[in-house]
Design an enzyme around this catalytic site. Structure first.
Site, PDB file in Angstrom:
ATOM      1  N   ASP A   4       0.865  -1.195   0.000  1.00  0.00           N
ATOM      2  CA  ASP A   4       0.000   0.000   0.000  1.00  0.00           C
ATOM      3  C   ASP A   4       0.899   1.243   0.000  1.00  0.00           C
ATOM      4  OD1 ASP A   4      -2.350   1.588   0.172  1.00  0.00           O
ATOM      5  OD2 ASP A   4      -2.202   1.682   2.346  1.00  0.00           O
ATOM      6  N   SER A   5       0.269   2.400  -0.129  1.00  0.00           N
ATOM      7  CA  SER A   5       1.020   3.661  -0.068  1.00  0.00           C
ATOM      8  C   SER A   5       1.446   4.003   1.361  1.00  0.00           C
ATOM      9  CB  SER A   5       0.131   4.793  -0.576  1.00  0.00           C
ATOM     10  OG  SER A   5      -1.015   4.883   0.254  1.00  0.00           O
ATOM     11  N   TYR A  36      -1.096   8.414  -2.410  1.00  0.00           N
ATOM     12  CA  TYR A  36      -1.309   8.073  -3.821  1.00  0.00           C
ATOM     13  C   TYR A  36      -2.519   8.809  -4.404  1.00  0.00           C
ATOM     14  CZ  TYR A  36       1.957   4.068  -4.128  1.00  0.00           C
ATOM     15  OH  TYR A  36       3.065   3.259  -4.191  1.00  0.00           O
ATOM     16  N   GLY A  37      -3.516   9.050  -3.540  1.00  0.00           N
ATOM     17  CA  GLY A  37      -4.800   9.581  -4.026  1.00  0.00           C
ATOM     18  C   GLY A  37      -4.718  10.920  -4.716  1.00  0.00           C
ATOM     19  N   CYS A  68      -4.539  -1.664  -1.853  1.00  0.00           N
ATOM     20  CA  CYS A  68      -4.720  -0.239  -2.091  1.00  0.00           C
ATOM     21  C   CYS A  68      -5.670  -0.103  -3.284  1.00  0.00           C
ATOM     22  CB  CYS A  68      -3.369   0.380  -2.412  1.00  0.00           C
ATOM     23  SG  CYS A  68      -3.445   2.096  -2.946  1.00  0.00           S
ATOM     24  N   ASN A  69      -6.824   0.477  -3.036  1.00  0.00           N
ATOM     25  CA  ASN A  69      -7.804   0.636  -4.131  1.00  0.00           C
ATOM     26  C   ASN A  69      -7.263   1.560  -5.215  1.00  0.00           C
ATOM     27  OD1 ASN A  69     -10.767  -0.342  -2.967  1.00  0.00           O
ATOM     28  ND2 ASN A  69      -9.362   0.291  -1.388  1.00  0.00           N
ATOM     29  N   THR A  70      -6.586   2.627  -4.798  1.00  0.00           N
ATOM     30  CA  THR A  70      -6.078   3.625  -5.749  1.00  0.00           C
ATOM     31  C   THR A  70      -5.097   2.970  -6.726  1.00  0.00           C
ATOM     32  OG1 THR A  70      -6.251   5.205  -3.935  1.00  0.00           O
ATOM     33  CG2 THR A  70      -5.071   5.939  -5.887  1.00  0.00           C
ATOM     34  N   GLU A 146      -3.603   7.633   8.984  1.00  0.00           N
ATOM     35  CA  GLU A 146      -2.156   7.560   9.270  1.00  0.00           C
ATOM     36  C   GLU A 146      -1.883   8.147  10.657  1.00  0.00           C
ATOM     37  OE1 GLU A 146       0.701   6.679   7.227  1.00  0.00           O
ATOM     38  OE2 GLU A 146      -0.606   5.794   5.709  1.00  0.00           O
ATOM     39  N   CYS A 182     -11.213   2.686   0.351  1.00  0.00           N
ATOM     40  CA  CYS A 182      -9.793   2.979   0.581  1.00  0.00           C
ATOM     41  C   CYS A 182      -9.402   2.148   1.790  1.00  0.00           C
ATOM     42  CB  CYS A 182      -9.596   4.465   0.875  1.00  0.00           C
ATOM     43  SG  CYS A 182      -7.928   4.845   1.476  1.00  0.00           S
ATOM     44  N   THR A 183      -8.294   1.427   1.680  1.00  0.00           N
ATOM     45  CA  THR A 183      -7.943   0.490   2.759  1.00  0.00           C
ATOM     46  C   THR A 183      -7.547   1.196   4.060  1.00  0.00           C
ATOM     47  OG1 THR A 183      -5.717   0.371   1.819  1.00  0.00           O
ATOM     48  CG2 THR A 183      -7.261  -1.382   1.210  1.00  0.00           C
ATOM     49  N   HIS A 184      -7.278   2.492   3.978  1.00  0.00           N
ATOM     50  CA  HIS A 184      -7.004   3.236   5.210  1.00  0.00           C
ATOM     51  C   HIS A 184      -8.259   3.364   6.094  1.00  0.00           C
ATOM     52  CE1 HIS A 184      -3.233   4.529   3.356  1.00  0.00           C
ATOM     53  NE2 HIS A 184      -2.887   5.089   4.508  1.00  0.00           N
TER      54      HIS A 184
HETATM   55  N1  DGL Z   1      -4.871   2.999   0.963  1.00  0.00           N
HETATM   56  C1  DGL Z   1      -5.068   3.537  -0.292  1.00  0.00           C
HETATM   57  C2  DGL Z   1      -6.289   3.109  -1.036  1.00  0.00           C
HETATM   58  O1  DGL Z   1      -6.867   2.089  -0.721  1.00  0.00           O
HETATM   59  C3  DGL Z   1      -4.397   4.787  -0.778  1.00  0.00           C
HETATM   60  C4  DGL Z   1      -4.437   6.010   0.024  1.00  0.00           C
HETATM   61  C5  DGL Z   1      -3.555   7.112  -0.541  1.00  0.00           C
HETATM   62  O2  DGL Z   1      -2.326   6.943  -0.526  1.00  0.00           O
HETATM   63  O3  DGL Z   1      -4.090   8.126  -1.006  1.00  0.00           O
HETATM   64  O4  DGL Z   1      -6.707   3.745  -1.966  1.00  0.00           O
END
Ligand code: DGL
Length: 272
Positions: A4-5, A36-37, A68-70, A146, A182-184
């Site tokens: 992931d990011s 990443y977003g 990570c979905n992104t 985070e 988003c996995t966060h």
């Molecule tokens: N955890 C990430 C996702 O599922 C990315 C979050 C990010 O870095 O913007 O999209």
């Protein structure tokens, strides 16, 4: 290997550690390029393939999970072409939410990038054509997750503001499912539940991904008598950061509560 990011993919690891007994995880957080977003698609494509090609060579995993979905909605085909192991991606759980909604109105909470991807449009038109889908993209919520894992307080007021369009009175019917795309965001599930009306369910893909990984690993065990990841005496997980290592005591205790019993941390690894 789970990627992931930042720390978001740890929410997927939590499900994997419950379902896949004996699995050893190498977790790679590309926090040097976080978030990443807000990055361009071209930058992300090149960056993710570079980081993962290096880590693949170093760690020789049996399975790669893009938690990570992104990233998944962008680079899965590239990675599957380059790597000779199964690559599992995470996409927003639109399908189960659309199947289970009673009101026909669902929310999608994701990064701004995921919210506007054509992949997301396709998911919605394929699996939720009968639903109204309210999309909210938030980079701030990614940062808040985070911060939470570093031990910083989460403002309920801010959470309420970010998610307010889901609970507006102007919708055709109340939302009963919100997809955490988003996995966060599952890392903030308790706080999200606290600031949402009763009866709203926050739906993520963690358990579905864990089941997929379990099936793949069982298949591998069937093929090889003893794949390296299943030797229980080697169960020291690794958590690797491309940028500064996150190593405070709070983070370590969060790792334990997410299911990482024994782990080593490393930061500023070379990539590219
Ligand atoms: N955890 C990430 C996702 O599922 C990315 C979050 C990010 O870095 O913007 O999209």
């Amino acid at each position: 290997m789970v990627f992931d990011s930042g720390v978001g993919g740890l929410s997927v690891c939590q499900s994997i550690l419950v379902s896949c007994l004996g699995v050893r995880i190498v977790y790679v957080a590309d926090n040097a390029a976080f978030p990443y977003g807000t990055k361009s698609d071209d930058y992300l494509r090149e960056r993710i393939v570079t980081v993962l090609s290096d880590q693949y060579i170093t760690h020789q995993p049996d399975v790669l999970v893009i938690a990570c979905n992104t990233a998944s909605t962008l680079v899965l085909p590239d990675l599957r072409e380059r790597l000779s192991i199964p690559v599992v991606g995470v996409v927003p759980a639109i399908k189960p939410a659309a199947l289970e909604t009673k009101t026909g109105v669902i929310g999608l909470l994701a990064t701004s990038a995921t919210v506007r991807r054509s992949y997301t449009d396709q998911l919605i038109s394929e699996f939720a054509p009968h639903c109204d889908v309210v999309r909210v993209g938030s980079s701030r919520l990614v940062e808040m997750a985070e911060e939470h894992l570093r031990g910083e307080a989460v403002s309920e007021l801010e959470l309420g503001e970010i998610t307010s369009s889901f609970f507006s009175e102007n919708l055709s019917a109340p939302i009963d499912k919100v997809v955490l795309g988003c996995t966060h965001f599952p890392l903030l599930r308790a706080q999200l539940e606290k600031c949402s009306p009763k009866g709203v369910e926050w739906v993520d893909s963690g358990d579905a991904i864990a089941l997929r990984v379990k099936n793949l690993l069982e298949h591998l065990i069937g093929e090889h008598s003893s794949p390296s990841n299943h030797q229980t005496d080697k169960l020291i997980h690794e958590v690797i950061f491309t940028g500064n290592e996150l190593a405070n005591d709070f983070f370590k205790s969060m790792l334990c509560s997410l299911g990482f019993k024994s782990f080593k941390l490393a930061g500023r690894i070379r990539c590219g």
